[in-house]
Design a protein around this motif. Structure first.
Motif, PDB file in Angstrom:
ATOM      1  N   ALA A   1       0.847  -1.192   0.000  1.00  0.00           N
ATOM      2  CA  ALA A   1       0.000   0.000   0.000  1.00  0.00           C
ATOM      3  C   ALA A   1       0.880   1.238   0.000  1.00  0.00           C
ATOM      4  CB  ALA A   1      -0.922   0.004   1.213  1.00  0.00           C
ATOM      5  N   VAL A   2       0.445   2.269  -0.713  1.00  0.00           N
ATOM      6  CA  VAL A   2       1.219   3.505  -0.836  1.00  0.00           C
ATOM      7  C   VAL A   2       0.300   4.700  -0.589  1.00  0.00           C
ATOM      8  CG1 VAL A   2       2.601   4.954  -2.360  1.00  0.00           C
ATOM      9  CG2 VAL A   2       2.787   2.461  -2.511  1.00  0.00           C
ATOM     10  N   LEU A   3       0.776   5.620   0.219  1.00  0.00           N
ATOM     11  CA  LEU A   3       0.066   6.872   0.470  1.00  0.00           C
ATOM     12  C   LEU A   3       0.980   8.033   0.128  1.00  0.00           C
ATOM     13  CD1 LEU A   3      -2.442   8.374   1.780  1.00  0.00           C
ATOM     14  CD2 LEU A   3      -1.053   8.458   3.856  1.00  0.00           C
ATOM     15  N   THR A   4       0.526   8.922  -0.722  1.00  0.00           N
ATOM     16  CA  THR A   4       1.237  10.170  -0.983  1.00  0.00           C
ATOM     17  C   THR A   4       0.299  11.323  -0.662  1.00  0.00           C
ATOM     18  OG1 THR A   4       0.541  10.230  -3.315  1.00  0.00           O
ATOM     19  CG2 THR A   4       2.608   9.124  -2.813  1.00  0.00           C
ATOM     20  N   ARG A   5       0.799  12.331   0.021  1.00  0.00           N
ATOM     21  CA  ARG A   5      -0.046  13.489   0.314  1.00  0.00           C
ATOM     22  C   ARG A   5       0.811  14.742   0.273  1.00  0.00           C
ATOM     23  NH1 ARG A   5       1.046  17.285   4.103  1.00  0.00           N
ATOM     24  NH2 ARG A   5      -1.173  17.755   3.965  1.00  0.00           N
ATOM     25  N   ALA A   6       0.142  15.872   0.024  1.00  0.00           N
ATOM     26  CA  ALA A   6       0.883  17.126  -0.085  1.00  0.00           C
ATOM     27  C   ALA A   6      -0.029  18.307   0.178  1.00  0.00           C
ATOM     28  CB  ALA A   6       1.506  17.257  -1.474  1.00  0.00           C
ATOM     29  N   SER A   7       0.577  19.364   0.696  1.00  0.00           N
ATOM     30  CA  SER A   7      -0.057  20.675   0.752  1.00  0.00           C
ATOM     31  C   SER A   7       0.489  21.459  -0.435  1.00  0.00           C
ATOM     32  CB  SER A   7       0.295  21.399   2.065  1.00  0.00           C
ATOM     33  OG  SER A   7      -0.245  20.703   3.172  1.00  0.00           O
ATOM     34  N   VAL A   8      -0.383  21.810  -1.370  1.00  0.00           N
ATOM     35  CA  VAL A   8       0.022  22.420  -2.630  1.00  0.00           C
ATOM     36  C   VAL A   8       0.102  23.940  -2.474  1.00  0.00           C
ATOM     37  CG1 VAL A   8      -0.487  22.619  -5.092  1.00  0.00           C
ATOM     38  CG2 VAL A   8      -1.164  20.550  -3.839  1.00  0.00           C
ATOM     39  N   ASN A   9       1.226  24.511  -2.892  1.00  0.00           N
ATOM     40  CA  ASN A   9       1.343  25.965  -2.903  1.00  0.00           C
ATOM     41  C   ASN A   9       0.325  26.561  -3.880  1.00  0.00           C
ATOM     42  OD1 ASN A   9       3.566  26.232  -1.079  1.00  0.00           O
ATOM     43  ND2 ASN A   9       4.932  25.515  -2.692  1.00  0.00           N
ATOM     44  N   TRP A  10      -0.270  27.680  -3.493  1.00  0.00           N
ATOM     45  CA  TRP A  10      -1.320  28.273  -4.313  1.00  0.00           C
ATOM     46  C   TRP A  10      -0.835  28.574  -5.733  1.00  0.00           C
ATOM     47  CZ3 TRP A  10      -6.327  28.341  -3.303  1.00  0.00           C
ATOM     48  CH2 TRP A  10      -6.741  28.189  -1.972  1.00  0.00           C
ATOM     49  N   ARG A  11       0.373  29.077  -5.857  1.00  0.00           N
ATOM     50  CA  ARG A  11       0.866  29.446  -7.188  1.00  0.00           C
ATOM     51  C   ARG A  11       1.123  28.224  -8.065  1.00  0.00           C
ATOM     52  NH1 ARG A  11       6.174  28.300  -7.115  1.00  0.00           N
ATOM     53  NH2 ARG A  11       7.273  28.273  -5.104  1.00  0.00           N
ATOM     54  N   ALA A  12       1.223  27.039  -7.455  1.00  0.00           N
ATOM     55  CA  ALA A  12       1.488  25.816  -8.210  1.00  0.00           C
ATOM     56  C   ALA A  12       0.217  25.074  -8.594  1.00  0.00           C
ATOM     57  CB  ALA A  12       2.398  24.890  -7.394  1.00  0.00           C
ATOM     58  N   ILE A  13      -0.937  25.561  -8.148  1.00  0.00           N
ATOM     59  CA  ILE A  13      -2.179  24.827  -8.386  1.00  0.00           C
ATOM     60  C   ILE A  13      -2.455  24.583  -9.870  1.00  0.00           C
ATOM     61  CG2 ILE A  13      -4.699  25.027  -8.230  1.00  0.00           C
ATOM     62  CD1 ILE A  13      -4.351  26.037  -5.396  1.00  0.00           C
ATOM     63  N   PRO A  14      -2.291  25.566 -10.762  1.00  0.00           N
ATOM     64  CA  PRO A  14      -2.567  25.285 -12.187  1.00  0.00           C
ATOM     65  C   PRO A  14      -1.735  24.127 -12.744  1.00  0.00           C
ATOM     66  CG  PRO A  14      -2.463  27.644 -11.812  1.00  0.00           C
ATOM     67  CD  PRO A  14      -1.995  26.993 -10.543  1.00  0.00           C
ATOM     68  N   SER A  15      -0.435  24.125 -12.456  1.00  0.00           N
ATOM     69  CA  SER A  15       0.423  23.039 -12.939  1.00  0.00           C
ATOM     70  C   SER A  15       0.065  21.724 -12.258  1.00  0.00           C
ATOM     71  CB  SER A  15       1.902  23.370 -12.682  1.00  0.00           C
ATOM     72  OG  SER A  15       2.331  24.441 -13.483  1.00  0.00           O
ATOM     73  N   PHE A  16      -0.192  21.769 -10.965  1.00  0.00           N
ATOM     74  CA  PHE A  16      -0.546  20.558 -10.235  1.00  0.00           C
ATOM     75  C   PHE A  16      -1.809  19.932 -10.815  1.00  0.00           C
ATOM     76  CE2 PHE A  16      -3.087  18.532  -6.900  1.00  0.00           C
ATOM     77  CZ  PHE A  16      -2.208  17.566  -6.450  1.00  0.00           C
ATOM     78  N   CYS A  17      -2.807  20.738 -11.094  1.00  0.00           N
ATOM     79  CA  CYS A  17      -4.066  20.221 -11.639  1.00  0.00           C
ATOM     80  C   CYS A  17      -3.861  19.630 -13.030  1.00  0.00           C
ATOM     81  CB  CYS A  17      -5.115  21.322 -11.688  1.00  0.00           C
ATOM     82  SG  CYS A  17      -5.688  21.882 -10.067  1.00  0.00           S
ATOM     83  N   ARG A  18      -3.106  20.337 -13.866  1.00  0.00           N
ATOM     84  CA  ARG A  18      -2.922  19.897 -15.241  1.00  0.00           C
ATOM     85  C   ARG A  18      -2.155  18.576 -15.310  1.00  0.00           C
ATOM     86  NH1 ARG A  18      -1.074  24.145 -16.810  1.00  0.00           N
ATOM     87  NH2 ARG A  18       1.180  23.822 -16.956  1.00  0.00           N
ATOM     88  N   PHE A  19      -1.025  18.513 -14.655  1.00  0.00           N
ATOM     89  CA  PHE A  19      -0.189  17.316 -14.753  1.00  0.00           C
ATOM     90  C   PHE A  19      -0.667  16.213 -13.804  1.00  0.00           C
ATOM     91  CE2 PHE A  19       2.494  20.661 -16.463  1.00  0.00           C
ATOM     92  CZ  PHE A  19       2.984  20.061 -17.608  1.00  0.00           C
ATOM     93  N   GLY A  20      -1.254  16.606 -12.672  1.00  0.00           N
ATOM     94  CA  GLY A  20      -1.794  15.606 -11.761  1.00  0.00           C
ATOM     95  C   GLY A  20      -2.943  14.836 -12.369  1.00  0.00           C
ATOM     96  N   SER A  21      -3.774  15.503 -13.152  1.00  0.00           N
ATOM     97  CA  SER A  21      -4.898  14.841 -13.812  1.00  0.00           C
ATOM     98  C   SER A  21      -4.409  13.816 -14.830  1.00  0.00           C
ATOM     99  CB  SER A  21      -5.790  15.876 -14.498  1.00  0.00           C
ATOM    100  OG  SER A  21      -6.395  16.733 -13.545  1.00  0.00           O
ATOM    101  N   ARG A  22      -3.317  14.129 -15.534  1.00  0.00           N
ATOM    102  CA  ARG A  22      -2.763  13.186 -16.506  1.00  0.00           C
ATOM    103  C   ARG A  22      -2.232  11.934 -15.816  1.00  0.00           C
ATOM    104  NH1 ARG A  22       0.807  17.490 -20.107  1.00  0.00           N
ATOM    105  NH2 ARG A  22      -0.948  18.812 -20.779  1.00  0.00           N
ATOM    106  N   THR A  23      -1.554  12.126 -14.699  1.00  0.00           N
ATOM    107  CA  THR A  23      -1.032  10.983 -13.958  1.00  0.00           C
ATOM    108  C   THR A  23      -2.164  10.124 -13.422  1.00  0.00           C
ATOM    109  OG1 THR A  23       0.941  12.221 -13.317  1.00  0.00           O
ATOM    110  CG2 THR A  23       0.392  10.284 -12.002  1.00  0.00           C
TER     111      THR A  23
END
Length: 246
Positions: free
Chosen positions: A129-151
């Motif tokens: 079992a694997v757990l990954t978690r993060a607090s995302v910086n506000w300025r990084a949200i656009p990139s996180f959403c775009r590339f996170g959705s692909r993953t």
């Protein structure tokens, strides 16, 4: 200070039709009750998204409760006898719980290290079992959403993935993914060879997406109940009865 690995549980609640507002309300009202549970060391009640990983679309019918315990007896008493769980049973179509022992953990969650200490154990044949978690910086949200959705979309084609879900304390900015793999090798094949996941790892470092992050691996030792109508680990139950003492 606890010297032996603490039992970790993840419980997924499938909220029944007509109870969506009740389920959402628990996110804001449950913490004071959980803080009083005997033997409960750390907990997070989280919402979920549509699909197997990060998603911009919330799933108001699925919530997760992650806990670490001082003892297995405390976990069993809560899961079998507490009014908290009894109330969820009245408002859900299904409940699934996996019990795990922490194998490896790096990083922090709210300035804590909830899965320490970990097992002193090198034999990790079988499910992981694997757990990954993060607090995302506000300025990084656009990139996180775009590339996170692909993953997350790539998880649909991942070989050796037994089950996976995206969880979060807050939309977009406090995110987690929980997954269980048939083996360490299957997990590594996705994490280190899947192109979208590799790109996410690179951008995470270069663009400093996270203000806090945590990565943890666990050995599942038992599961009970159903998730989307079945126990995803049922056919692997015999593998959970392996010796963890070496």
């Amino acid at each position: 200070m606890q010297s032996s690995p603490c039992l970790t549980t993840l419980t997924l609640f499938g909220i029944g039709k007509g109870n969506v507002r009740w389920g959402l309300a628990q996110m804001g009202t449950s913490a004071p009750r959980l803080q009083k549970v005997p033997g409960l060391q750390f907990f997070k009640l989280m919402g979920s998204g549509i699909g197997k990983g990060f998603s911009l679309k919330p799933n108001f019918r699925r919530y997760g409760l992650l806990c670490t315990w001082q003892s297995e007896a405390a976990a069993i008493d809560f899961l079998q006898n507490s009014k908290f769980i009894q109330e969820y049973q009245l408002h859900t179509d299904e409940i699934w719980t996996v019990k795990m022992l922490p194998l490896q953990a790096h990083g922090q969650w709210d300035n804590q290290e909830p899965f320490s200490p970990t097992l002193q154990h090198n034999n990790i044949a079988g499910p992981l079992a694997v757990l990954t978690r993060a607090s995302v910086n506000w300025r990084a949200i656009p990139s996180f959403c775009r590339f996170g959705s692909r993953t997350s979309a790539a998880l649909n084609e991942a070989e050796g993935l037994l089950c996976s879900i995206g969880l979060g304390e807050l939309p977009l900015v406090r995110q987690a993914t929980f997954s269980i793999w048939q083996s360490l090798e299957a997990m590594k094949a996705f994490a280190y060879k899947q192109p979208h996941h590799q790109e996410v790892m690179r951008r995470t470092r270069v663009e400093s997406w996270y203000s806090e992050e945590l990565f943890a691996r666990f050995i599942p030792i038992s599961s009970q109940g159903t998730w989307d109508g079945a126990d995803p680990l049922e056919r692997l139950q015999l593998n959970f009865k392996r010796d963890l003492s070496t």
